[in-house]
Design a protein around this motif. Sequence first.
Motif, PDB file in Angstrom:
ATOM      1  N   UNK A 472       1.082  -1.611  -0.004  1.00 26.88           N
ATOM      2  CA  UNK A 472       0.136  -0.535   0.169  1.00 26.88           C
ATOM      3  C   UNK A 472       0.846   1.249  -0.373  1.00 26.88           C
ATOM      4  N   UNK A 473       2.159   0.817   0.730  1.00 28.82           N
ATOM      5  CA  UNK A 473       2.978   1.992   0.761  1.00 28.82           C
ATOM      6  C   UNK A 473       3.241   2.558  -0.598  1.00 28.82           C
ATOM      7  N   UNK A 479      -3.711   4.202  -8.067  1.00 29.98           N
ATOM      8  CA  UNK A 479      -5.165   2.715  -7.951  1.00 29.98           C
ATOM      9  C   UNK A 479      -5.093   1.472  -8.484  1.00 29.98           C
ATOM     10  N   UNK A 480      -4.218   1.859 -10.339  1.00 29.82           N
ATOM     11  CA  UNK A 480      -4.631   0.438 -11.064  1.00 29.82           C
ATOM     12  C   UNK A 480      -3.283  -0.625 -11.059  1.00 29.82           C
ATOM     13  N   UNK A 481      -2.016   0.005 -10.189  1.00 33.26           N
ATOM     14  CA  UNK A 481      -1.023  -0.945  -9.970  1.00 33.26           C
ATOM     15  C   UNK A 481      -1.725  -2.934  -9.546  1.00 33.26           C
ATOM     16  N   UNK A 485       3.214  -4.963 -11.204  1.00 32.62           N
ATOM     17  CA  UNK A 485       3.334  -3.897 -11.195  1.00 32.62           C
ATOM     18  C   UNK A 485       5.078  -3.694 -10.365  1.00 32.62           C
ATOM     19  N   UNK A 486       4.283  -3.964  -8.469  1.00 32.77           N
ATOM     20  CA  UNK A 486       4.469  -3.256  -7.393  1.00 32.77           C
ATOM     21  C   UNK A 486       5.988  -3.993  -7.659  1.00 32.77           C
ATOM     22  N   UNK A 532       6.727   4.027  -9.791  1.00 35.63           N
ATOM     23  CA  UNK A 532       5.589   2.712 -10.025  1.00 35.63           C
ATOM     24  C   UNK A 532       4.535   4.141 -10.767  1.00 35.63           C
ATOM     25  N   UNK A 533       4.971   5.500  -9.743  1.00 34.72           N
ATOM     26  CA  UNK A 533       4.197   6.620 -10.680  1.00 34.72           C
ATOM     27  C   UNK A 533       4.558   6.434 -11.938  1.00 34.72           C
ATOM     28  N   UNK A 534       5.102   6.642 -12.047  1.00 29.65           N
ATOM     29  CA  UNK A 534       6.431   6.918 -13.567  1.00 29.65           C
ATOM     30  C   UNK A 534       6.237   8.519 -14.109  1.00 29.65           C
TER      31      UNK A 534
END
Length: 617
Positions: A472-473, A479-481, A485-486, A532-534
């Motif tokens: 979650x961090x 929202x869509x990860x 991806x994580x 992750x936000x890219x």
Amino acid sequence: MKDFLRILRRFMPPYKRELIFSFAFNILSALMNVLSFALIVPILNILFKINEDTYEFLPWISPDATTIFQKVESVMEVAQNNFYYLSANYIEQYGASSILFILALALVGMTLVKVGVTYLSSFFLIPIRTGVVRDIRNQINDKILSLPLSFFSEERKGDIIGRMTGDVGEVENSIMSSLDMLFKNPILILVYFTTMLVISWQLTIFVLVLLPVSGFIMGRVGKTLKRQSTEAQEKWGELMAQIEETLGGLRIIKAFNAEKKVAGRFHKGGDDLRRMSNKINRRQQLAHPMSEFLGTLTIAIVLWYGGNLILGHDASITASSFMFYLVMFYSIINPAKEFSKSAYAIQKGLASMVRIDKILAAESNITDPENPVQIPFNDKIEYKGVWFKYQNNWVLQDINLIIPKGKTIALVGQSGSGKSTMVDLLPRFYDVDKGEILIDGVNVRDAKIVDLRSLMGNVNQEAILFNDTFFNNITFGVDSATMDDVVEAAKIANAHDFIVGTENGYDTNIGDRGGKLSGGQRQRVSIARAILKNPQILILDEATSALDTESERLVQEALENLMRNRTTIVIAHRLSTIKTADEICVMHEGRIVERGHHNELYDLNGYYRKLCDMQQF
């Protein structure tokens, strides 16, 4: 009262249905109360054989009655006459004890209905009370999230927490618990007073002269309560701020043996709050005994005056009616006392509401434009003649800088030179005072805030993590990860190995602010979040300055992975980390005094050279 009604107008609209039901059941409760007590009169007449008159059955409306008031009066007189007529016939057939039994059963039945509708009035009032308190908490929380950072630089976090806890709790315990004052007690008072007026208008007018006197005395006692409550709530906010500072600075407090000093300061604040609370609560507790004494005094005077009316030759009220009148008068005293107690409590709640409104009424100068423009970001970021100050002194002066897309720009300089302020202006944490910041020629003020900030990712000196799982961090704000991806983001950030080594892997809770992790681990989780936000634009604010050598190596490698093919603004104290930057800007007292590559700046033998020499670079 105006302030109380204003608060209700603000928060009551979503609860109109519950309000109507509560109001209707309160009216029914008052009417049933009067009717149940009205049965006392015939019971007393039968018991003591007061009424020996002979009655005949009469038509319900007198033909002589023309106005509505005459018709109502006629119906009431006929109803009383016919009741005694039927009662007399029943007594002749079955005896007085049987009619007493029926009246007693009627009294019990009507009381049962009365307590039922009284419960229903409270049943529909409770959702209003809890809902309004929830709405206030939600509004404060939403307002805090929408306010600019400048608001919190002038407010203490502990005081804000105090307003969300202590002040909202005071509103719940005082204003919301006093809803009976508005939706129940006035109805009871009105119905009982009307009944008293019907029984004896002379006696009621006499009572009307007495009540304002007692109301004036009680009003004088509560006049200063609101001011004292405001001071007490402010002191509570100060204590909350001290607690927040203590929790955040325990390591330093213990390291400097300052426990006694911190404890002494807290104890002093607690003593001050206790003294204030004593004054407020003692004054509030005075409301009940004072109202009780004044009520008893009033009853004694009414007994004297009413007794004279009964004993007089032209008695305008019978003994049984006077007993009913006293019951009604005593019944009106309780809601009147509750009314006075609620008035005291409301003063405390209004004082808390003033402090809450300091947050709710705060205006944000960081707002979306009426006609927002899309920012594609295909070319460059430009600081054009930018000036900025927090209060009085200029923190940035005439900043001109172009950051081409895909390039890395480093900002260096001594503490207080304006580096962090400069990058805070880009996502509009603050707005410039003069000049403008452009992205592809579009002023950042002309874009929607959410669109602007979606272009950017931040990695700060202190990794800001939440008391939640690794997953979650890392996915915070995305929202869509998926788990894949994580995991990929964590591998790029050199965080995957230590995450899977924990008890529950990516579902492991990392503690308050990531307290279960080392500094390097927290920073790598923060970097994984940014990966992750890219983002197209990356802001690194001294991301490695607080780490040891080994952690810095791992974090620096993760940062290099993150920075690849991105537009990056780096703030660095360790100059070894920005040697490869496309351009280094040296800041001094809010201005860019030097710019260029590392070797060029070093050969200039200026500010940059001094910074390098101090670090033995």
